[in-house]
Design a protein around this motif. Structure first.
Motif, short mmCIF file in Angstrom:
data_model
loop_
_atom_site.label_atom_id
_atom_site.label_comp_id
_atom_site.label_asym_id
_atom_site.label_seq_id
_atom_site.Cartn_x
_atom_site.Cartn_y
_atom_site.Cartn_z
N PHE A 7 54.08 13.16 -100.43
CA PHE A 7 55.01 13.94 -99.62
C PHE A 7 54.84 13.66 -98.13
O PHE A 7 55.83 13.54 -97.40
CB PHE A 7 54.84 15.44 -99.93
N SER A 8 53.58 13.53 -97.68
CA SER A 8 53.40 13.29 -96.25
C SER A 8 53.93 11.90 -95.87
O SER A 8 54.49 11.72 -94.80
CB SER A 8 51.95 13.49 -95.82
N ASP A 9 53.79 10.91 -96.77
CA ASP A 9 54.33 9.58 -96.47
C ASP A 9 55.85 9.61 -96.38
O ASP A 9 56.46 8.95 -95.53
CB ASP A 9 53.92 8.57 -97.56
N ALA A 10 56.46 10.39 -97.28
CA ALA A 10 57.92 10.48 -97.27
C ALA A 10 58.38 11.06 -95.94
O ALA A 10 59.33 10.55 -95.31
CB ALA A 10 58.41 11.36 -98.43
N ILE A 11 57.68 12.09 -95.48
CA ILE A 11 58.07 12.72 -94.20
C ILE A 11 57.81 11.76 -93.04
O ILE A 11 58.62 11.64 -92.12
CB ILE A 11 57.28 14.04 -93.99
N GLY A 18 62.77 8.57 -86.30
CA GLY A 18 63.25 9.49 -85.26
C GLY A 18 64.29 10.46 -85.77
O GLY A 18 65.05 11.03 -84.98
N ARG A 19 64.37 10.66 -87.12
CA ARG A 19 65.41 11.58 -87.59
C ARG A 19 64.83 12.75 -88.39
O ARG A 19 65.52 13.33 -89.23
CB ARG A 19 66.49 10.82 -88.37
N TYR A 20 63.59 13.10 -88.05
CA TYR A 20 62.98 14.29 -88.66
C TYR A 20 63.62 15.53 -88.05
O TYR A 20 63.76 15.63 -86.83
CB TYR A 20 61.47 14.26 -88.36
N ARG A 21 64.04 16.46 -88.92
CA ARG A 21 64.76 17.64 -88.41
C ARG A 21 63.82 18.80 -88.15
O ARG A 21 62.97 19.09 -88.99
CB ARG A 21 65.81 18.11 -89.42
N VAL A 22 63.99 19.45 -87.01
CA VAL A 22 63.24 20.69 -86.76
C VAL A 22 64.24 21.83 -86.52
O VAL A 22 65.30 21.61 -85.94
CB VAL A 22 62.28 20.59 -85.55
N PHE A 23 63.89 23.01 -87.00
CA PHE A 23 64.76 24.16 -86.77
C PHE A 23 64.62 24.61 -85.33
O PHE A 23 63.54 24.53 -84.75
CB PHE A 23 64.36 25.34 -87.66
N THR A 24 65.71 25.07 -84.77
CA THR A 24 65.65 25.73 -83.47
C THR A 24 65.69 27.23 -83.76
O THR A 24 66.62 27.71 -84.41
CB THR A 24 66.84 25.29 -82.59
N ASP A 25 64.65 27.91 -83.29
CA ASP A 25 64.45 29.32 -83.65
C ASP A 25 65.27 30.21 -82.71
O ASP A 25 64.81 30.57 -81.63
CB ASP A 25 62.94 29.62 -83.53
N ILE A 26 66.50 30.52 -83.12
CA ILE A 26 67.36 31.31 -82.23
C ILE A 26 67.78 32.62 -82.88
O ILE A 26 67.74 32.75 -84.11
CB ILE A 26 68.63 30.54 -81.79
N GLU A 27 68.17 33.54 -82.04
CA GLU A 27 68.71 34.81 -82.54
C GLU A 27 70.01 35.08 -81.79
O GLU A 27 70.03 35.10 -80.56
CB GLU A 27 67.70 35.92 -82.26
N ARG A 28 71.08 35.23 -82.58
CA ARG A 28 72.37 35.58 -81.95
C ARG A 28 72.36 37.08 -81.70
O ARG A 28 72.03 37.84 -82.60
CB ARG A 28 73.52 35.25 -82.90
N GLN A 29 72.74 37.49 -80.49
CA GLN A 29 72.82 38.93 -80.27
C GLN A 29 74.24 39.39 -80.50
O GLN A 29 75.19 38.72 -80.08
CB GLN A 29 72.42 39.30 -78.83
N ARG A 30 74.33 40.52 -81.19
CA ARG A 30 75.64 41.06 -81.50
C ARG A 30 76.45 41.24 -80.22
O ARG A 30 75.98 41.82 -79.25
CB ARG A 30 75.44 42.41 -82.20
N GLY A 31 77.65 40.68 -80.22
CA GLY A 31 78.55 40.87 -79.09
C GLY A 31 78.38 39.87 -77.96
O GLY A 31 79.17 39.86 -77.03
#
Ligand code: PMP
Length: 406
Positions: A7-11, A18-31
């Motif tokens: 698994f680590s080799d696959a990653i 250069g195409r490893y995806r990382v989440f951007t930790d965001i929070e939408r505020q209501r309104g």
């Protein structure tokens, strides 16, 4: 056996490209959409989101929020089962009727995502037609490709939006076998439109069924938001129209609309429909309010189109390589995965602009890009800040050299 290594080799290989995806930790505020809070290692920061598929901001619409609050109070949180075993809520029934009406079809069927609706419907329809041959646009979404794979049927891939190529493939096929032509209306990465009328003409000529994915068009095109086929007055010529509740309608879930028999057959035979908990009635009530609102209201669609046109115009004026999209999608070519990721990182870190890099396999190698999705809620000031920030990043990274090479 070194399992971890596999698994680590696959990653690692994805990271090396250069195409490893990382989440951007965001929070939408209501309104306050398209503004959001970004959670970084160093604390929180206010950012503007430029890559949301909540195209019209309906996820924040007061009618949607209040319908969801009512449903939560009336029915509680979850559906409580699959549609067949106690998970059929009155909101599901109402929403299916509303969607069938939206597309001028006899019946509608909800799924827990647009992905599942494509996979389950295409594989089920094709399996029910022995000897079926499927004709699939080269740029079809992964969910349609999975549906075609799972059907086990013979398939032919026609060049993207190429009417002549499709005709040559249809002509070469046994006239007596069942045929299904699968394509999208608005292609999400290039923002181009399918020649729906010409494909329907071919379907008539060669006695084929048609399957249209309107995921990036429902809510946004046509007088009632029925999609591109609605705008072109072609809905009655399509066998199945598929859509999502997760983009312009602002929630989540997917659906198909078609003849009563086809919808009933999918309902009866599709595993992806039968063996899974149905959509929460809270989500369903929100989607119902959203679909009803966008059937009546033109203003969101109008402002959305204006915003997209202004953004493209200003990008061109600033000499940014905006790709030739005819829709609301605004792709800007970078042409290199590493630079694309760097551009996205700098925009976020230094300019508080959130746009995700789009790399292979979502787009072909060499056509890596930033994909901007303006909404009616992006202001002129936000557009201007985006243009100056992008120009600065383009100069800093010398992006032009990659885009030219691509
Ligand atoms: N079809 C297309 C063309 C898509 O782009 C997507 C999602 N991006 C889907 C289907 C799946 O829809 P959903 O997000 O509702 O699963």
């Amino acid at each position: 056996m070194d399992y971890d290594r596999i698994f680590s080799d696959a990653i690692k290989s994805v990271k090396n490209e250069g195409r490893y995806r990382v989440f951007t930790d965001i929070e939408r505020q209501r309104g306050s959409f398209p503004n959001a809070t970004w959670y970084t290692e160093d604390g929180v920061k206010d950012i503007t989101v430029w890559c949301s598929n909540d195209y019209l901001g309906m996820g924040q619409h007061p009618k949607v929020i209040s319908a969801m609050e009512d449903a939560l109070r009336n029915t509680g949180a979850g559906a409580g089962g699959t549609r067949n075993i106690s998970g059929n809520n009155h909101y599901h029934v109402l929403l299916e009727q509303e969607l069938a009406d939206l597309h001028g079809k006899e019946a509608g069927l909800l799924f827990t995502s647009g992905y599942i609706s494509n996979e389950a419907t295409i594989s089920t329809m094709a399996k029910l037609m022995p000897g079926c041959v499927i004709f699939s646009d080269a740029l079809n979404h992964a969910s349609m490709i999975e549906g075609i794979r799972h059907s086990g049927c013979e398939k032919h891939i026609f060049r993207h939006n190429d009417v002549e190529h499709l005709e040559s493939l249809l002509k070469a096929c046994d006239p007596n076998v069942p045929k299904l032509i699968a394509f999208e209306s608005v292609y999400s990465m290039d923002g181009d439109f399918a020649p729906i009328r010409e494909f329907c003409d071919l379907a008539d000529k060669y006695n084929a069924l048609t399957y249209l994915d309107e995921v990036h068009a429902v809510g946004m095109y046509g007088l009632r938001g029925g999609g591109l086929a609605d705008r072109e007055n072609l809905m009655d010529r399509l066998t199945v129209i598929e859509g999502t509740l997760g983009k312009a309608f602002g929630l989540m879930g997917g659906y198909i609309t078609s003849t009563a028999d086809i919808v009933d057959a999918v309902r009866t035979f599709a595993s992806g429909f039968i063996f899974t908990t149905s959509l929460s009635p809270v989500v369903t009530a929100g989607a119902l309010a959203s679909v009803r609102h966008l059937k009546e209201s033109q203003i969101e669609r109008q402002i959305h189109q204006e915003r997209a046109a202004v953004l493209k115009e200003k990008m061109r004026a600033a000499d940014l390589p905006v790709m030739p999209s005819v829709s609301h999608i605004v792709p800007v070519l970078v042409g290199d995965p590493v630079i694309c990721k760097q551009a996205s990182d700098i925009l976020l870190d230094e300019f508080n602009i959130y746009v995700q890099p789009i790399n292979f396999p979502t787009v072909p190698r060499g056509l890596e890009r930033l994909r901007f999705t303006p909404s009616p809620l992006h202001t002129d000031e936000m557009v201007d800040h985006l243009i100056t920030s992008l120009s600065a990043v383009w100069a800093q990274l010398d992006v032009k050299k990659f885009a030219n090479a691509a």
